[in-house]
Design a protein around this motif. Structure first.
Motif, short mmCIF file in Angstrom:
data_model
loop_
_atom_site.label_atom_id
_atom_site.label_comp_id
_atom_site.label_asym_id
_atom_site.label_seq_id
_atom_site.Cartn_x
_atom_site.Cartn_y
_atom_site.Cartn_z
N CYS A 29 -13.80 54.24 69.92
CA CYS A 29 -14.65 53.06 70.04
C CYS A 29 -13.80 51.79 69.94
CB CYS A 29 -15.75 53.08 68.98
SG CYS A 29 -15.19 53.22 67.27
N ASN A 30 -14.48 50.67 70.07
CA ASN A 30 -13.88 49.34 69.93
C ASN A 30 -12.63 49.18 70.79
OD1 ASN A 30 -15.93 49.12 68.14
ND2 ASN A 30 -14.68 48.96 66.32
N GLY A 31 -11.59 48.58 70.21
CA GLY A 31 -10.40 48.27 70.99
C GLY A 31 -9.68 49.49 71.53
N THR A 32 -9.77 50.61 70.81
CA THR A 32 -9.13 51.83 71.27
C THR A 32 -9.79 52.31 72.56
OG1 THR A 32 -8.55 52.41 69.00
CG2 THR A 32 -8.52 54.20 70.63
N LEU A 33 -11.11 52.34 72.56
CA LEU A 33 -11.85 52.71 73.76
C LEU A 33 -11.60 51.71 74.88
CD1 LEU A 33 -14.03 54.58 75.07
CD2 LEU A 33 -15.73 52.93 74.24
N LEU A 34 -11.60 50.44 74.55
CA LEU A 34 -11.39 49.39 75.54
C LEU A 34 -10.05 49.57 76.26
CD1 LEU A 34 -12.24 46.69 76.84
CD2 LEU A 34 -11.17 45.52 74.90
N GLY A 35 -8.98 49.78 75.50
CA GLY A 35 -7.67 49.93 76.13
C GLY A 35 -7.60 51.14 77.02
N ILE A 36 -8.12 52.26 76.55
CA ILE A 36 -8.02 53.50 77.32
C ILE A 36 -8.85 53.42 78.60
CG2 ILE A 36 -8.68 55.95 77.28
CD1 ILE A 36 -7.70 56.00 74.37
N ILE A 37 -10.06 52.87 78.53
CA ILE A 37 -10.91 52.78 79.72
C ILE A 37 -10.44 51.67 80.65
CG2 ILE A 37 -13.26 52.34 80.55
CD1 ILE A 37 -12.87 55.10 79.19
N ARG A 38 -10.13 50.51 80.13
CA ARG A 38 -9.76 49.37 80.98
C ARG A 38 -8.34 49.46 81.51
NH1 ARG A 38 -9.59 43.96 77.87
NH2 ARG A 38 -7.52 44.77 77.36
N ASP A 39 -7.40 49.86 80.62
CA ASP A 39 -5.98 49.77 80.95
C ASP A 39 -5.28 51.12 81.06
OD1 ASP A 39 -6.43 47.00 80.60
OD2 ASP A 39 -5.93 47.15 78.47
N PRO A 184 -8.85 40.77 79.59
CA PRO A 184 -8.20 40.82 78.27
C PRO A 184 -8.36 39.49 77.52
CG PRO A 184 -6.77 41.73 79.96
CD PRO A 184 -7.93 41.09 80.69
N LYS A 185 -8.56 39.61 76.21
CA LYS A 185 -8.70 38.43 75.36
C LYS A 185 -7.91 38.68 74.08
CE LYS A 185 -12.07 35.28 73.33
NZ LYS A 185 -13.49 34.93 73.12
N LYS A 186 -6.73 38.10 73.99
CA LYS A 186 -5.85 38.39 72.86
C LYS A 186 -6.38 37.88 71.53
CE LYS A 186 -1.28 38.95 74.90
NZ LYS A 186 0.13 38.54 74.84
N ASP A 187 -7.17 36.80 71.57
CA ASP A 187 -7.65 36.21 70.31
C ASP A 187 -9.08 36.65 69.98
OD1 ASP A 187 -8.86 34.86 72.39
OD2 ASP A 187 -8.57 32.87 71.53
N TYR A 188 -9.48 37.82 70.45
CA TYR A 188 -10.84 38.32 70.20
C TYR A 188 -11.07 38.48 68.70
CZ TYR A 188 -14.88 41.42 70.15
OH TYR A 188 -16.10 41.98 69.91
N ASN A 189 -12.24 38.01 68.24
CA ASN A 189 -12.65 38.13 66.84
C ASN A 189 -14.02 38.79 66.81
OD1 ASN A 189 -14.13 37.38 64.38
ND2 ASN A 189 -12.34 36.15 63.89
#
Length: 200
Positions: A29-39, A184-189
Motif C-alpha cells: 500500500c501507500n508509497g510502496t504500491l505507488l512506486g511499483i504500479i507507477r514506476d 511524482p511529488k517529492k514533497d508529498y505529506n
C-alpha cells in the motif's frame, strides 16, 4: 536475489517472502504500491516500505516472528493500528486495517498538528518522560481504502517474485493520492495532501 537490486527492494522481497511462509495475508500500500504500479520500482526518496495486513493478525506474534528472523523493532505503535520494524536500516511499516462502513481503515497515534503540542512532545522525548501521560498531545489519524477495490487481494510480478496488491491497485492509488497519482511529488505529506485521510 540479484546484487543489482536496491537495499529497499531486497528488504521488501525478503519481507513478503516471510509473510508468505507464515501464511499471513497482506497487500502493498501507500508509497510502496505507488512506486511499483507507477514506476515498476520503489520510489527512491520514499523513507519506508508500506504493507497492509488485517486487524485480526496478532501484532505481538507478527513482531516476534520478524524479530526472530533478524528484524529490529522500530516502533510498536502503542495505541495505533501500526507496527514498524527495521531490516538493514530500511523501515518496514505494517498497517493493521479494520473494516468501517465501506472502507478499510488504519489509524496511528500521531502528534496533534500545531506548533505548541509538537514542541512539547519534542521536549518530552528529550527528557525521556512517558508520553502516555500527555494524551492531549496525541490524536488518532490515518487513512482509509475502499474495501471493494482492495479485497480480495490480487497478485502481480515484481522483480521476479509474486507480490500481493489490492484487487484494483490503480483505483486504490487514485483514492489515496487523487487523480494526479501518476505525477511524482517529492514533497508529498500524507496529513495535508492525502485524499483518503481518516480519524478515530
Amino acid at each position: 536475489m540479484s546484487d543489482s537490486l536496491t537495499k529497499q527492494t531486497k528488504v521488501l522481497l525478503a519481507t513478503v517472502e516471510i509473510l508468505d511462509v507464515l501464511k499471513y495475508e497482506y497487500f502493498l500500500c501507500n508509497g510502496t504500491l505507488l512506486g511499483i504500479i507507477r514506476d515498476s520500482q520503489l520510489i527512491p526518496w520514499d523513507i519506508d516500505l508500506d504493507i497492509g495486513v488485517g486487524h485480526e493478525i496478532d501484532k505481538d506474534r507478527l513482531c516476534a516472528e520478524f524479530v526472530n528472523r533478524g528484524y529490529e523493532l522500530d516502533d510498536y505503535g502503542a495505541g495505533s493500528n501500526y507496527l514498524a520494524l527495521k531490516s538493514k536500516d530500511v523501515k518496514v511499516d505494517f498497517n493493521f486495517f479494520y473494516p468501517r462502513d465501506q472502507e478499510l481503515v488504519t489509524l496511528w497515534q500521531v502528534p496533534r498538528q500545531g506548533f505548541i503540542p509538537q514542541k512539547i512532545i519534542s521536549s518530552l522525548r528529550l527528557l525521556h518522560l512517558p508520553l502516555k501521560l500527555f494524551k492531549w498531545c496525541w490524536t488518532l489519524e490515518g487513512y482509509a481504502l475502499p474495501t471493494n477495490q482492495t479485497l480480495p487481494v490480487s497478485e502481480i510480478e515484481f522483480q521476479g517474485r509474486t507480490v500481493k496488491v489490492p484487487a484494483n491497485p490503480e483505483e486504490v492509488l487514485a483514492y489515496t493520492y487523487g487523480k494526479t497519482w501518476r505525477v511524482p511529488k517529492k514533497d508529498y505529506n500524507w496529513r495535508t495532501d492525502g485524499e483518503n485521510n481518516a480519524r478515530g
